[in-house]
Design a protein around this motif. Structure first.
Motif, mmCIF file in Angstrom:
data_model
loop_
_atom_site.group_PDB
_atom_site.id
_atom_site.type_symbol
_atom_site.label_atom_id
_atom_site.label_comp_id
_atom_site.label_asym_id
_atom_site.label_seq_id
_atom_site.Cartn_x
_atom_site.Cartn_y
_atom_site.Cartn_z
ATOM 1 N N TYR A 4 28.830 -25.195 15.840
ATOM 2 C CA TYR A 4 28.782 -24.675 14.480
ATOM 3 C C TYR A 4 30.108 -23.967 14.191
ATOM 4 C CZ TYR A 4 23.920 -24.900 16.068
ATOM 5 O OH TYR A 4 22.738 -25.298 16.632
ATOM 6 N N TYR B 299 31.954 -21.224 11.535
ATOM 7 C CA TYR B 299 31.756 -20.202 10.520
ATOM 8 C C TYR B 299 33.118 -19.628 10.131
ATOM 9 C CZ TYR B 299 26.791 -20.066 11.882
ATOM 10 O OH TYR B 299 25.478 -20.386 12.145
ATOM 11 N N PHE C 93 28.550 -19.846 7.039
ATOM 12 C CA PHE C 93 28.413 -21.156 7.682
ATOM 13 C C PHE C 93 29.297 -22.186 6.994
ATOM 14 C CE2 PHE C 93 26.404 -24.684 9.723
ATOM 15 C CZ PHE C 93 26.261 -25.668 8.761
ATOM 16 N N TYR D 75 27.938 -27.982 10.882
ATOM 17 C CA TYR D 75 27.207 -28.105 12.146
ATOM 18 C C TYR D 75 27.400 -29.528 12.654
ATOM 19 C CZ TYR D 75 22.947 -29.219 14.860
ATOM 20 O OH TYR D 75 22.059 -29.679 15.792
ATOM 21 N N ARG E 135 18.996 -27.713 19.027
ATOM 22 C CA ARG E 135 19.045 -27.361 17.618
ATOM 23 C C ARG E 135 17.749 -26.685 17.230
ATOM 24 N NH1 ARG E 135 19.059 -32.440 13.700
ATOM 25 N NH2 ARG E 135 19.196 -30.699 12.245
ATOM 26 N N GLY E 136 17.694 -26.210 16.018
ATOM 27 C CA GLY E 136 16.459 -25.688 15.448
ATOM 28 C C GLY E 136 16.291 -24.202 15.635
ATOM 29 N N ARG E 137 15.956 -23.771 16.818
ATOM 30 C CA ARG E 137 15.637 -22.369 17.007
ATOM 31 C C ARG E 137 16.402 -21.769 18.186
ATOM 32 N NH1 ARG E 137 11.558 -20.718 14.373
ATOM 33 N NH2 ARG E 137 11.031 -19.119 15.896
ATOM 34 N N GLU E 138 17.473 -22.408 18.526
ATOM 35 C CA GLU E 138 18.242 -21.950 19.676
ATOM 36 C C GLU E 138 19.222 -20.847 19.284
ATOM 37 O OE1 GLU E 138 16.440 -24.106 22.520
ATOM 38 O OE2 GLU E 138 18.299 -23.042 22.968
ATOM 39 N N THR E 139 19.446 -19.936 20.203
ATOM 40 C CA THR E 139 20.451 -18.901 19.988
ATOM 41 C C THR E 139 21.837 -19.520 19.967
ATOM 42 O OG1 THR E 139 19.101 -17.184 20.993
ATOM 43 C CG2 THR E 139 21.476 -16.820 20.961
ATOM 44 N N GLN E 140 22.639 -19.098 19.031
ATOM 45 C CA GLN E 140 24.020 -19.558 18.944
ATOM 46 C C GLN E 140 24.927 -18.517 19.605
ATOM 47 O OE1 GLN E 140 25.094 -20.656 14.925
ATOM 48 N NE2 GLN E 140 23.157 -21.707 14.596
ATOM 49 N N TYR E 141 25.772 -18.993 20.510
ATOM 50 C CA TYR E 141 26.714 -18.122 21.203
ATOM 51 C C TYR E 141 28.111 -18.372 20.646
ATOM 52 C CZ TYR E 141 22.855 -17.338 24.357
ATOM 53 O OH TYR E 141 21.632 -16.989 24.870
ATOM 54 N N PHE E 142 28.779 -17.276 20.332
ATOM 55 C CA PHE E 142 30.042 -17.383 19.610
ATOM 56 C C PHE E 142 31.253 -17.303 20.523
ATOM 57 C CE2 PHE E 142 29.119 -17.320 15.069
ATOM 58 C CZ PHE E 142 27.755 -17.057 15.085
ATOM 59 N N GLY E 143 32.304 -17.999 20.105
ATOM 60 C CA GLY E 143 33.603 -17.861 20.730
ATOM 61 C C GLY E 143 34.340 -16.659 20.164
#
Lengths: 113, 114
Positions: free
Chosen positions: B33, B35, B45, B48, B98-106
């Protein structure tokens, strides 16, 4: 459309004290999840805590806990025993099955010695 | 276990040049993703992607911006003919599913357009 509101642009707290950051959201969905992310001066986005909407129990992670009020669409973050390293921007975020996160505008927290 | 990696961390471009931002997801993650964070604002956003597919680009500006996530290699966010309004921090996140997973950021790429 989903919206996330953080009404406190800035907050301050003394070291070792407790502070609560507010977040409200608007959605017509019933199945969603909420996050708090921390952005320190390094600008890295760090996951603090996650809450599932279907869970009644409030999530906790060490000194961080949330007060999730589903009916009121409120999701506040409580930081206990504040530390200088907690100084950062804090963002509340909403997620659902659309895969995108909706972020609030953030609250700048300053922890004073 | 390396996290999400982004490079460069800082990028300076003159108006009219092209900017290429790279993102390598966490090991085992195939969902990426992008942003954008304008100064003093929250993250918005943009797009994706899964491997070789754009799933949702509803947040991408219609012109000058494109993204890809090839079978091999990092995801690329490309901005052509940059303008001063493109100056922002661009964050990449990844998730296992996808869907309900935690997104981890760079750590983000700070783009400055002169």
């Amino acid at each position: 459309a989903q919206t996330v509101t953080q009404s406190q642009p800035e907050m301050s707290v003394q070291e070792a004290e407790t502070v609560t950051l507010s977040c409200t959201y608007d959605t017509s969905e019933n199945n969603y999840y909420l996050f708090w992310y921390k952005q320190p001066p390094s600008r890295q986005m760090i996951l603090v805590i996650r809450q599932e909407a279907y869970k009644q129990q409030n999530a906790t992670e060490n000194r961080f806990s949330v007060n999730f009020q589903k009916a009121a669409k409120s999701f506040s973050l409580k930081i206990s025993d504040s530390q200088l390293g907690d100084t950062a921007m804090y963002f509340c975020a909403f997620g659902d099955n659309t895969d995108k996160l909706i972020f609030g505008t953030g609250t700048r927290l300053q922890v004073f010695p | 276990n390396a996290g999400v990696m982004q490079n460069p961390r800082h990028l300076v471009r003159r108006r009219g040049q092209e900017a290429r931002l790279r993102c390598s997801p966490m090991k085992g993650h195939s969902h990426v993703y992008w942003y954008r964070q304008l100064p003093e604002e929250g993250l918005k956003f943009m797009v994706y992607l899964q491997k070789e597919n754009i799933i949702d680009e509803s947040g991408m500006p219609k012109e000058r911006f494109s993204a890809e996530f090839p079978k091999e290699g990092p995801s690329i966010l490309r901005i052509q003919q940059v303008v001063r309004g493109d100056s922002a921090a661009y964050f990449c996140a990844s998730s296992y599913n996808r869907g309900r997973e935690t997104q981890y950021f760079g750590p983000g790429t700070r783009l400055l357009v002169l």
